[in-house]
Design a protein around this motif. Structure first.
Motif, PDB file in Angstrom:
ATOM      1  N   ARG A   1       0.851  -1.194   0.000  1.00 27.60           N
ATOM      2  CA  ARG A   1       0.000   0.000   0.000  1.00 27.60           C
ATOM      3  C   ARG A   1       0.879   1.234   0.000  1.00 27.60           C
ATOM      4  O   ARG A   1       1.543   1.526   1.001  1.00 27.60           O
ATOM      5  CB  ARG A   1      -0.940  -0.027   1.204  1.00 27.60           C
ATOM      6  CG  ARG A   1      -1.912  -1.209   1.186  1.00 27.60           C
ATOM      7  CD  ARG A   1      -2.752  -1.295   2.454  1.00 27.60           C
ATOM      8  NE  ARG A   1      -3.696  -2.412   2.366  1.00 27.60           N
ATOM      9  CZ  ARG A   1      -3.398  -3.665   2.702  1.00 27.60           C
ATOM     10  NH1 ARG A   1      -2.175  -3.950   3.152  1.00 27.60           N
ATOM     11  NH2 ARG A   1      -4.287  -4.619   2.583  1.00 27.60           N
TER      12      ARG A   1
ATOM     13  N   ASP B   1      -5.037  -1.498  -9.443  1.00 27.54           N
ATOM     14  CA  ASP B   1      -6.248  -0.764  -9.829  1.00 27.54           C
ATOM     15  C   ASP B   1      -6.185  -0.375 -11.306  1.00 27.54           C
ATOM     16  O   ASP B   1      -5.109  -0.305 -11.898  1.00 27.54           O
ATOM     17  CB  ASP B   1      -6.450   0.474  -8.952  1.00 27.54           C
ATOM     18  CG  ASP B   1      -5.407   1.547  -9.194  1.00 27.54           C
ATOM     19  OD1 ASP B   1      -5.623   2.398 -10.066  1.00 27.54           O
ATOM     20  OD2 ASP B   1      -4.364   1.515  -8.521  1.00 27.54           O
TER      21      ASP B   1
ATOM     22  N   ASN C   1      -4.327   3.126 -12.484  1.00 23.15           N
ATOM     23  CA  ASN C   1      -2.871   3.063 -12.569  1.00 23.15           C
ATOM     24  C   ASN C   1      -2.415   2.104 -13.657  1.00 23.15           C
ATOM     25  O   ASN C   1      -1.293   2.226 -14.158  1.00 23.15           O
ATOM     26  CB  ASN C   1      -2.280   2.673 -11.212  1.00 23.15           C
ATOM     27  CG  ASN C   1      -2.260   3.849 -10.257  1.00 23.15           C
ATOM     28  OD1 ASN C   1      -1.584   4.843 -10.481  1.00 23.15           O
ATOM     29  ND2 ASN C   1      -3.043   3.748  -9.203  1.00 23.15           N
TER      30      ASN C   1
ATOM     31  N   ASN D   1     -10.328  -0.117  -8.002  1.00 21.56           N
ATOM     32  CA  ASN D   1      -9.474  -1.155  -7.456  1.00 21.56           C
ATOM     33  C   ASN D   1      -9.958  -2.527  -7.927  1.00 21.56           C
ATOM     34  O   ASN D   1     -11.149  -2.826  -7.855  1.00 21.56           O
ATOM     35  CB  ASN D   1      -9.491  -1.076  -5.931  1.00 21.56           C
ATOM     36  CG  ASN D   1      -8.610  -2.091  -5.269  1.00 21.56           C
ATOM     37  OD1 ASN D   1      -8.998  -3.246  -5.109  1.00 21.56           O
ATOM     38  ND2 ASN D   1      -7.418  -1.667  -4.874  1.00 21.56           N
TER      39      ASN D   1
ATOM     40  N   THR E   1       0.259  -3.384 -10.640  1.00 22.84           N
ATOM     41  CA  THR E   1      -0.733  -2.451 -10.130  1.00 22.84           C
ATOM     42  C   THR E   1      -2.015  -3.174  -9.751  1.00 22.84           C
ATOM     43  O   THR E   1      -2.410  -4.162 -10.380  1.00 22.84           O
ATOM     44  CB  THR E   1      -1.041  -1.349 -11.163  1.00 22.84           C
ATOM     45  OG1 THR E   1      -1.949  -0.404 -10.585  1.00 22.84           O
ATOM     46  CG2 THR E   1      -1.688  -1.915 -12.406  1.00 22.84           C
TER      47      THR E   1
ATOM     48  N   GLY F   1      -6.347   4.140  -1.527  1.00 22.84           N
ATOM     49  CA  GLY F   1      -4.997   4.494  -1.914  1.00 22.84           C
ATOM     50  C   GLY F   1      -4.495   3.632  -3.060  1.00 22.84           C
ATOM     51  O   GLY F   1      -5.174   2.716  -3.531  1.00 22.84           O
ATOM     52  N   ILE F   2      -3.280   3.938  -3.500  1.00 23.30           N
ATOM     53  CA  ILE F   2      -2.650   3.150  -4.561  1.00 23.30           C
ATOM     54  C   ILE F   2      -2.115   1.860  -3.956  1.00 23.30           C
ATOM     55  O   ILE F   2      -1.406   1.879  -2.946  1.00 23.30           O
ATOM     56  CB  ILE F   2      -1.509   3.943  -5.215  1.00 23.30           C
ATOM     57  CG1 ILE F   2      -2.065   5.207  -5.900  1.00 23.30           C
ATOM     58  CG2 ILE F   2      -0.750   3.089  -6.224  1.00 23.30           C
ATOM     59  CD1 ILE F   2      -0.993   6.125  -6.439  1.00 23.30           C
TER      60      ILE F   2
ATOM     61  N   ALA G   1      -6.547   0.222   1.019  1.00 23.26           N
ATOM     62  CA  ALA G   1      -7.303  -0.022  -0.211  1.00 23.26           C
ATOM     63  C   ALA G   1      -8.791  -0.023   0.139  1.00 23.26           C
ATOM     64  O   ALA G   1      -9.181  -0.421   1.241  1.00 23.26           O
ATOM     65  CB  ALA G   1      -6.895  -1.357  -0.803  1.00 23.26           C
TER      66      ALA G   1
END
Length: 536
Positions: A79, A145, A148, A205, A143, A88-89, A85
């Protein structure tokens, strides 16, 4: 925190950060192509090669470590910024992601060794661009999601635009313009599909989408299916799915040999995205949107294989023949994905790994052969004898046998896994006919090319004075050898791909690892609403 603990904590993001940092360092070192001081420029180029090769070799070690960890059943979640999640990324490394990272590194290292034999001096900032492309490829594979995924798509594509023109030339510029324009259109469609998905589910996501998509019903489900079809167009274009693949043969044939070899892994990003989005998110448990692309994917994939092999038979140059075989191999992989089953997906992953290595090796081999045929070059017509007929002919024979699917080579094993997985499917007859026919025609096309290159020679013309340098031969042998060596490790590789396919279908375990037990419960018990209820 010890260095080992720090390394272990951030291992998932290192395949992205390493090429990014290397690219920046290479830009600081400078570009030897723009240095006219002779000896100073030579030293710059030498250091750029050392840095780039060391970085890619380290990336291979990291990828191997992640594969060993994933093979033990671990699913690594990173994370960024420690944001939870799906807000966030998040980066996720499962068996499939780790396999793709390792495959990318196995292609990149021999290709970079080959390019360091002189191709990197034909244009500016080759090594930095190479690293940026690796950053985009690795980022797309880890990644967690969809947005991204789009970002990393753009990173690798921007690098590929310049690499495509590396070495310049009128033909490269002509097909490069088409390549850029078509990819820009595909990127715009990607954003449309992403916007629709976010509007309908409130998330991008992958783990959260797999939970949210089944909750969408009624008229909104039709919009959701439209978003899935738009994304199939985008990913199908990237993967070279017919009728969206006509750009690929001319583009790959015009690129320099190391660039085309690296591009062999680029089509697999589209394949990977189709697995993640259409195989998992819009898979069996997607509610009203389940199997949205199933009626289209299998027939289009089979058509892709057929058109690809027919294009190979009609090719007049060896690089164009290999480019069409790239299309045919992608069709075989997507046909396995279109069967939507664990056994078929395992076959797709096994065959994809082998075909990527062999196709990349064939692009390098095509230039080695062309360089020894005088003015005729890569054109499939009689020319002077090559300087290394035994070596180059043996490499072409092994590559042809594996690509066509002859036993006991890995191409045969992958196709056999696919045919066995297709038996209970309603389209089993079509799959068997196409796979076997494409394999036979592939063998015919490569046998025709081999007979022209090594047998139909004009003895009155002088032969090449010398063969290829050991560096170029070693890189080509490494790629083709890795593809052939897969047959020696067929059992453990098949166990790995079987486990990877099963893990992909376990959506709940993936969601729990990414969202956490509490997040999983929250996202499943509180359905997302497109708009608030009207007050009573």
């Amino acid at each position: 925190m010890t260095l080992a603990a720090f390394f272990d904590t951030h291992l998932a993001i290192l395949p992205v950060l390493l090429p990014a940092a290397t690219a920046v360092l290479l830009l600081l070192v400078g570009d030897a192509a723009g240095d006219t001081s002779g000896q100073h420029g030579h030293h710059k180029r030498l250091w750029a090669r050392r840095i780039a090769l060391a970085s890619v070799a380290l990336g291979l070690v990291l990828a191997a470590r992640l594969v060993l960890e994933a093979d033990a059943g671990a699913l690594r979640v990173y994370r960024v910024g420690d944001w939870p999640a799906p807000f966030g990324i998040v980066l996720v490394v499962d068996r499939l992601s780790a396999l793709m990272l390792l495959l990318t590194a196995c292609v990149a290292l021999p290709v970079l060794v080959y390019a360091s034999g002189g191709w990197d001096a034909h244009g500016r900032y080759f090594h930095a661009l190479f690293q940026f492309q690796l950053m985009g490829l690795n980022g797309a594979f880890v990644t967690g999601d969809l947005f991204n995924l789009f970002v990393f798509f753009e990173v690798l594509l921007i690098a590929s635009y310049v690499l495509m023109l590396h070495g310049q030339g009128r033909e490269r510029f002509r097909v490069g313009v088409h390549y850029v324009v078509l990819n820009l259109v595909a990127s715009a469609l990607f954003l449309v599909g992403v916007a629709l998905l976010y509007a309908l589910t409130g998330t991008l996501n992958f783990a959260d989408l797999a939970l949210r998509v089944p909750q969408v019903s009624g008229p909104d489900a039709l919009l959701l299916q439209a978003a899935a079809l738009i994304l199939l167009v985008v990913f199908g274009f990237k993967a070279a799915l017919m009728p969206l693949a006509m750009w690929l043969p001319a583009t790959y044939a015009a690129a320099s040999a190391p660039v085309a070899a690296l591009f062999a892994i680029m089509t697999k990003v589209g394949v990977y995205a189709i697995v993640r989005v259409h195989g998992v998110v819009f898979g069996a448990e997607a509610g009203d949107a389940a199997f949205t692309v199933q009626p289209l994917l299998l027939p289009l994939a089979l058509a892709t294989s057929v058109v690809g092999v027919l294009g190979a038979l009609a090719a007049h140059t060896l690089p164009r023949l290999v480019a069409w075989l790239t299309v045919a191999s992608v069709g075989t992989v997507l046909a396995a994905l279109g069967l939507f089953g664990a056994a078929a997906w395992s076959a797709a992953l096994y065959y994809m790994a082998n075909s990527t290595l062999v196709i990349a090796g064939l692009f390098l081999l095509a230039e080695l052969v062309a360089a020894q045929r005088g003015e005729v070059g890569a054109r499939l017509e009689p020319a002077s004898p090559v300087a290394q007929p035994a070596l180059l002919g043996t490499l072409l024979l092994l590559a042809a046998a594996s690509t066509a699917g002859l036993p006991p080579l890995p191409g045969f094993i992958g196709k056999l896994m696919l045919l066995q997985a297709a038996q209970p499917h309603a389209a089993a007859v079509a799959v068997w006919v196409v796979v076997l026919l494409v394999g036979f025609l592939t063998l015919v096309g490569l046998a025709r090319a081999g007979s022209i290159l090594f047998w139909s020679v004009r003895r009155e013309l002088p032969s090449a004075a010398s063969g290829a340098s050991p560096r170029l031969v070693l890189a080509t042998v490494a790629l083709l050898g890795l593809g052939v060596a897969m047959s020696a490790f067929a059992a453990p590789l098949q166990r790995y791909t079987d486990a990877a396919a099963a893990q992909l279908l376990d959506r709940r375990a993936y969601a729990e690892a990414v969202l956490g037990p509490q997040g999983l419960q929250t996202r499943t018990t509180r359905p997302y609403r497109i708009a608030p209820e009207a007050p009573r």
